[in-house]
Design an enzyme around this catalytic site. Structure first.
Site, PDB file in Angstrom:
ATOM      1  N   ILE A 173       0.812  -1.215   0.000  1.00 52.14           N
ATOM      2  CA  ILE A 173       0.000   0.000   0.000  1.00 52.14           C
ATOM      3  C   ILE A 173       0.845   1.264   0.000  1.00 52.14           C
ATOM      4  CG2 ILE A 173      -2.003  -1.062   1.087  1.00 52.14           C
ATOM      5  CD1 ILE A 173      -1.073  -0.072   3.761  1.00 52.14           C
ATOM      6  N   ASP A 212      11.747  12.979  10.517  1.00 53.06           N
ATOM      7  CA  ASP A 212      11.284  12.856   9.122  1.00 53.06           C
ATOM      8  C   ASP A 212       9.822  13.291   9.001  1.00 53.06           C
ATOM      9  OD1 ASP A 212      11.608  12.357   6.425  1.00 53.06           O
ATOM     10  OD2 ASP A 212      11.077  10.240   6.587  1.00 53.06           O
TER      11      ASP A 212
END
Length: 684
Positions: free
Chosen positions: A34, A151
């Site tokens: 996904i 991040d």
């Protein structure tokens, strides 16, 4: 055609992916992929032990061979598992099966903040801060726990179908302690270049303020729809982070208030000393700005000056001085492109320094202090003894150099050489983008198409990985092609019930606004007459459409016109849209001729076209006074008159002598008198 191609490519990818279908750790049955990033891919999976659907994040093949990188990957589970917060993706489990390192985590059905930016940016400051607030709440919890994310980017912000916002991918998080302030990557820069704080680029040092910087960049992107720094290569983008300020969002969206510009400037200050200390402080500042926006404040010089990372003149708002210590230049020490390239190598193993032991020279024999025995020999310069050369040192040196070279080559290959940069194809047509990607040796894959407010239809709006990110030489770049601006036509809903019309609007990607009732003589009550805006008008997705619903015929209040002229009653009732019907004309002893004797209905409400029936008076009925009453007995005359409806009044005449016979009748016989009127009999 595109959907068929996408379906085929998706099926081929699933069948060719060696991870799909595997049972990891005897527990997680891996399904379709996904998501895919620079270091790992995410799959939908089923936890057969607990019978629940989860997301499994699997490190890319080959990276698990690096013990240090694998250890960092494992630390993701431990770092994220320490966080229990509604805005953080929960991590359930971690494992390593035959070199396949994976994490099992909460699956969030929905989309990412990147999808929202594609569809809805640029957005209003209030809406942008509403998206940022839960992200900062999650980061504040992490910072309190001594963790930094490293991040933060839109792809790592998940938005569930029910609207919950979750921060994912704490894979780069590291515990902040006194002895771990330097980069945990051994000089290799980790993170997405577009959101990297300057200090991460220069020296790899990271603390909570690096997350604050990335959150500020995300806020800029929400407000403008673009990233603050663009470049053809990650080196160019990183260079701009170090040497250029993030521009004010109002440069692209002039309606943005100055205090919102100041908030972005504070969060993205290149000198980290000028940024908020952590996400909790930035969250407090966001609340202040959100409150000002909610109150409709357009200008707030005090708030602007308080948020701005530099001292501003209270009247003009211009920069007059920097805070104590100066602005500071994170990039005071310049670096060249080679250094930058080394910094940007994705997750390369740390290149350890090989310690070369110094080879000691052979020991010299001791010099005797005793005089020589026997007579001295003629003086002759003795030849110095040639020391015996040891071969051990050069051999060890050569071996050490070979080991260092092998380590360097291995690090270069696994950490940099087999990677390349994702080319920038945003804005190109699909065919041109695929050609440019394949020219670099990569494979182009057509992802799902998406709408965009800024990129024309048929042009590329995004790639995965992002432009400039590192990718394996034979990797795949998924291209997202724009469908243009997302617009939908208002459907025809006239004649439907309200529920049917609402379903029709939702099916057309529009939202129901409110119901507007309107009287209608033709459309039955509860049926939709039309919409506002009208059918066929083109709107943005989720735009509100009002429905005009019939309330049926307008009710008319009926007035009673009894004993009023029939002509007046007819005129008034017909003016209201009612039909007047004269049921009959009748004699009335009390109602004047031409007036209304009775009305049906005489009260209540009717609707246009309904009938009102009236009975009109012909006045009293006239009856002839019979003859033969004079000279008749009073009782006989009285009975005869009463039988005709008259009222009889008997009086004695002036000539009354007591005989009891009628002498005179008033009114006289043969005249006409109203029934019920009085006839006077005079007796003699």
């Amino acid at each position: 055609m595109q959907s068929d191609r996408h379906a085929r490519t998706g099926a081929d990818a699933a069948s060719s992916d060696p991870i799909t279908g595997r049972l990891l750790d005897g527990r997680y049955r891996v399904g379709p992929r996904i998501a895919r990033g620079g270091m790992a891919s995410v799959y939908e999976a089923t936890d057969i032990r607990l019978d629940r659907v989860v997301a499994v994040k699997v490190m890319h093949p080959g990276l698990g061979d690096d013990d240090e990188f694998a250890a960092r990957f494992v630390r993701e589970a431990r770092a994220a598992a320490r966080l229990s917060h509604p805005n953080v993706v929960a991590v359930y489990d971690q494992g390593d099966e035959d070199g396949t390192v994976f994490l099992a985590m909460e699956l969030i059905p929905g989309h990412t903040l990147r999808d929202v930016i594609r569809k809805e940016s640029p957005m209003t400051p209030a809406k942008a801060l509403a998206f940022l607030e839960p992200v900062l709440s999650a980061l504040a919890a992490a910072h309190r726990a001594g963790l930094i994310h490293r991040d933060i980017k839109p792809e790592n912000v998940l938005i569930a179908d029910d609207g919950r916002v979750k921060v994912a991918d704490f894979g780069l998080a590291k515990a902040v302690s006194a002895d771990t302030q330097h980069t945990a990557t051994g000089g290799v820069l980790i993170g997405t270049v577009s959101y990297l704080a300057p200090e991460l680029v220069v020296d790899g040092r990271a603390d909570a303020r690096a997350d604050v910087y990335a959150a500020g960049v995300v806020l800029y992107e929400l407000l403008t729809g673009t990233k603050p720094h663009e470049g053809e290569s990650p080196i160019q983008v990183a260079y701009k982070h170090v040497h250029e300020d993030v521009p004010p969002p109002s440069a692209k969206a002039p309606d943005i208030p100055a205090y919102v510009d100041a908030l972005v400037a504070r969060a993205t200050a290149r000198d980290r000393g000028l940024r908020p200390a952590d996400a909790a402080v930035l969250l407090h500042q966001v609340h202040r700005v959100s409150s000002a926006l909610a109150d409709g404040v357009r200008e707030d010089p005090e708030l602007t000056a308080d948020l701005a990372p530099f001292l501003l003149h209270p009247d003009s708002g211009e920069l007059v001085a920097t805070e104590e210590g100066g602005r500071g230049d994170t990039a005071a020490d310049p670096f060249d492109a080679v250094e930058m390239a080394a910094l940007l190598a994705p997750s390369a193993p740390r290149e350890h320094t090989t310690a070369l032991e110094r080879v000691a020279a052979p020991p010299r024999p001791p010099v005797s202090t005793r005089p020589p025995a026997g007579p001295a020999r003629p003086s002759r310069s003795p030849r110095p003894a040639r020391p015996r050369r040891s071969r051990r040192g050069p051999i060890l040196l050569v071996l050490a150099l070979l080991v260092a070279a092998a380590a360097g080559v291995g690090a270069w290959w696994f950490g940099y050489a087999r990677y390349t940069s994702t080319p920038s194809v945003i804005g190109l047509g699909q065919a041109a983008a695929e050609k440019k990607i394949e020219a670099t040796g990569l494979t182009a894959d057509l992802g799902e198409t998406a709408y965009s407010e800024t990129v024309p239809a048929g042009k590329v709006i995004d790639t995965n990985p992002d432009p400039g990110e590192r990718i394996l030489d034979d990797g795949t770049v998924t291209v997202v092609v724009s469908l243009g601006k997302e617009r939908y036509d208002v459907p025809k809903v006239a004649g439907m019930t309200e529920d049917q019309a609402q379903d029709e609007l939702l099916g057309a990607h529009l939202s129901f606004g409110t119901s507007i009732g309107r009287w209608s003589e033709k459309v039955p009550e509860g049926t939709v007459i039309g919409s506002s805006p009208k059918a066929g008008q083109t709107l943005r997705p989720d735009a509100a459409v009002d429905l005009v619903i019939s309330k049926g015929p307008k009710p008319i209040t009926v007035r009673d016109f009894t004993d009023k002229p029939a002509d007046t009653a007819t005129e008034k009732l017909e003016a209201k849209g009612l039909v007047v019907e004269v049921a009959e004309e009748s004699y009335s002893d009390t109602i004047d001729e031409g007036n209304v004797i009775s009305q049906s209905p005489s009260s209540g409400t009717l609707h246009r076209g309904d009938t009102v029936r009236i009975v009109v008076s012909k006045g009293p009925e006239l009856v002839e006074v019979p003859g033969g009453l004079v000279a008749s007995g009073v009782e006989a005359a009285k009975s005869k008159l009463e039988a005709l409806g008259f009222v009889v009044d008997v009086k004695e005449s002036d000539a009354y002598i007591g005989l009891g016979y009628v002498y005179k009748v008033d009114p006289g016989s043969g005249s006409m008198a109203p029934r019920g009127s009085t006839i006077t009999l005079y007796l003699v």
